[in-house]
Design an enzyme around this catalytic site. Structure first.
Site, PDB file in Angstrom:
ATOM      1  N   LYS A 168       0.826  -1.215   0.000  1.00  0.00           N
ATOM      2  CA  LYS A 168       0.000   0.000   0.000  1.00  0.00           C
ATOM      3  C   LYS A 168       0.859   1.264   0.000  1.00  0.00           C
ATOM      4  CE  LYS A 168      -2.415  -0.792   3.759  1.00  0.00           C
ATOM      5  NZ  LYS A 168      -1.938  -2.118   4.176  1.00  0.00           N
ATOM      6  N   ARG A 180      -9.781   1.458   9.181  1.00  0.00           N
ATOM      7  CA  ARG A 180      -9.416   0.080   9.488  1.00  0.00           C
ATOM      8  C   ARG A 180     -10.448  -0.612  10.356  1.00  0.00           C
ATOM      9  NH1 ARG A 180      -3.305   1.180   9.190  1.00  0.00           N
ATOM     10  NH2 ARG A 180      -2.301  -0.837   9.277  1.00  0.00           N
ATOM     11  N   ARG A 185      11.371  -6.116   4.848  1.00  0.00           N
ATOM     12  CA  ARG A 185      11.312  -4.696   5.206  1.00  0.00           C
ATOM     13  C   ARG A 185      11.918  -4.466   6.587  1.00  0.00           C
ATOM     14  NH1 ARG A 185       5.561  -1.737   5.283  1.00  0.00           N
ATOM     15  NH2 ARG A 185       5.347  -2.700   7.334  1.00  0.00           N
ATOM     16  N   ARG A 238      11.792  -1.227  11.032  1.00  0.00           N
ATOM     17  CA  ARG A 238      10.577  -0.725  11.671  1.00  0.00           C
ATOM     18  C   ARG A 238      10.299  -1.522  12.936  1.00  0.00           C
ATOM     19  NH1 ARG A 238       5.119   0.372   8.254  1.00  0.00           N
ATOM     20  NH2 ARG A 238       4.163  -0.597  10.069  1.00  0.00           N
ATOM     21  N   ARG A 245      -0.403  -8.430  13.598  1.00  0.00           N
ATOM     22  CA  ARG A 245      -0.984  -7.427  12.700  1.00  0.00           C
ATOM     23  C   ARG A 245      -1.828  -8.090  11.617  1.00  0.00           C
ATOM     24  NH1 ARG A 245       4.181  -4.879  10.983  1.00  0.00           N
ATOM     25  NH2 ARG A 245       2.965  -3.794   9.417  1.00  0.00           N
TER      26      ARG A 245
HETATM   27  P1  AMP Z   1       0.709   1.038   8.960  1.00  0.00           P
HETATM   28  O1  AMP Z   1       1.916   1.871   8.695  1.00  0.00           O
HETATM   29  O2  AMP Z   1      -0.477   1.481   8.161  1.00  0.00           O
HETATM   30  O3  AMP Z   1       0.995  -0.439   8.829  1.00  0.00           O
HETATM   31  O4  AMP Z   1       0.323   1.279  10.489  1.00  0.00           O
HETATM   32  C1  AMP Z   1       1.189   0.940  11.544  1.00  0.00           C
HETATM   33  C2  AMP Z   1       0.439   0.853  12.866  1.00  0.00           C
HETATM   34  O5  AMP Z   1      -0.156   2.132  13.167  1.00  0.00           O
HETATM   35  C3  AMP Z   1      -0.711  -0.124  12.897  1.00  0.00           C
HETATM   36  O6  AMP Z   1      -0.303  -1.445  13.164  1.00  0.00           O
HETATM   37  C4  AMP Z   1      -1.555   0.461  14.036  1.00  0.00           C
HETATM   38  O7  AMP Z   1      -0.991   0.172  15.299  1.00  0.00           O
HETATM   39  C5  AMP Z   1      -1.419   1.948  13.792  1.00  0.00           C
HETATM   40  N1  AMP Z   1      -2.470   2.447  12.873  1.00  0.00           N
HETATM   41  C6  AMP Z   1      -2.290   2.954  11.625  1.00  0.00           C
HETATM   42  N2  AMP Z   1      -3.465   3.301  11.070  1.00  0.00           N
HETATM   43  C7  AMP Z   1      -4.423   2.987  11.986  1.00  0.00           C
HETATM   44  C8  AMP Z   1      -5.840   3.085  12.001  1.00  0.00           C
HETATM   45  N3  AMP Z   1      -6.535   3.551  10.951  1.00  0.00           N
HETATM   46  N4  AMP Z   1      -6.490   2.681  13.133  1.00  0.00           N
HETATM   47  C9  AMP Z   1      -5.816   2.217  14.203  1.00  0.00           C
HETATM   48  N5  AMP Z   1      -4.482   2.060  14.243  1.00  0.00           N
HETATM   49  C10 AMP Z   1      -3.780   2.457  13.140  1.00  0.00           C
END
Ligand code: AMP
Length: 187
Positions: free
Chosen positions: A13, A88, A127, A133, A144
């Protein structure tokens, strides 16, 4: 173009979002990136969010929704945006509809990038090595994926019912997937 990007962690994404945003000249709004920036700066929001992120859990809706409402009200999002990693949860879907309604607009598409689980876990472990990360360890990656399946996958049916879902196969090179996405969007 007002777009949300969906798909499991590791589907690509973030990478594809950069291309789509450049193509349409719209801001790429990644809730994960905003959280990570806040964690890095040690803000109050970052401290709160980090407690969840470290475990692979979602940050609570009230925190996430308020952050997105603020971001979408900024001037650069007035003519379009690409949301990456939001909504989400079902609550976030409803909240996004309300935010957009209050701004006098609505979504054009929800674009789902599909990917198989083994492939995405392998990508995320890669990654982890490259970017380090904090939430890319194997246990957290598995959590996740579970959280995605439980809380986010059901949203795909919701957008399908609304008639704005587009599905794109996320397997293949960055360029191949990027071309499929632009074709699906009719660009
Ligand atoms: P991402 O970079 O999109 O994989 O997001 C990393 C982490 O940020 C996720 O595993 C969540 O802990 C938090 N996070 C990101 N977007 C959301 C969302 N829309 N709702 C809740 N937690 C989020």
């Amino acid at each position: 173009m007002r777009l949300v990007l969906m798909g499991p962690p590791g589907a690509g994404k973030g990478t594809q979002a950069v291309n789509i945003a450049a193509h349409y000249d719209i801001p790429h709004i990644s809730t994960g990136e905003i959280f990570r920036a806040n964690v890095g700066q040690g803000t109050e929001l970052g401290v709160k969010a980090n407690a969840y992120m470290q475990k692979g859990e979602y940050v609570p809706d009230e925190i996430t929704n308020a952050m997105v409402a603020d971001r979408l009200a900024q001037a650069d999002a007035a003519n379009g945006f690409l949301l990456d990693g939001y909504p989400r949860t079902l609550d976030q879907v409803g909240e996004l509809d309300m935010i957009l309604e209050s701004l006098g607009t609505s979504l054009d598409y929800a674009l789902e990038i599909t990917a198989n689980t083994d492939e995405v876990v392998a990508r995320l472990l890669q990654r982890a090595k490259e970017q380090g990360r904090a939430d890319d360890t194997e246990d957290v990656i598995r959590r996740r994926m579970e959280v995605y399946a439980e809380q986010t996958e059901p949203l795909i049916a919701v957008y399908n019912d609304k008639g704005i879902l587009l599905k794109v196969d996320g397997m293949g090179s960055v360029e191949e997937v990027g071309a499929r996405i632009l074709a699906a969007l009719g660009a």
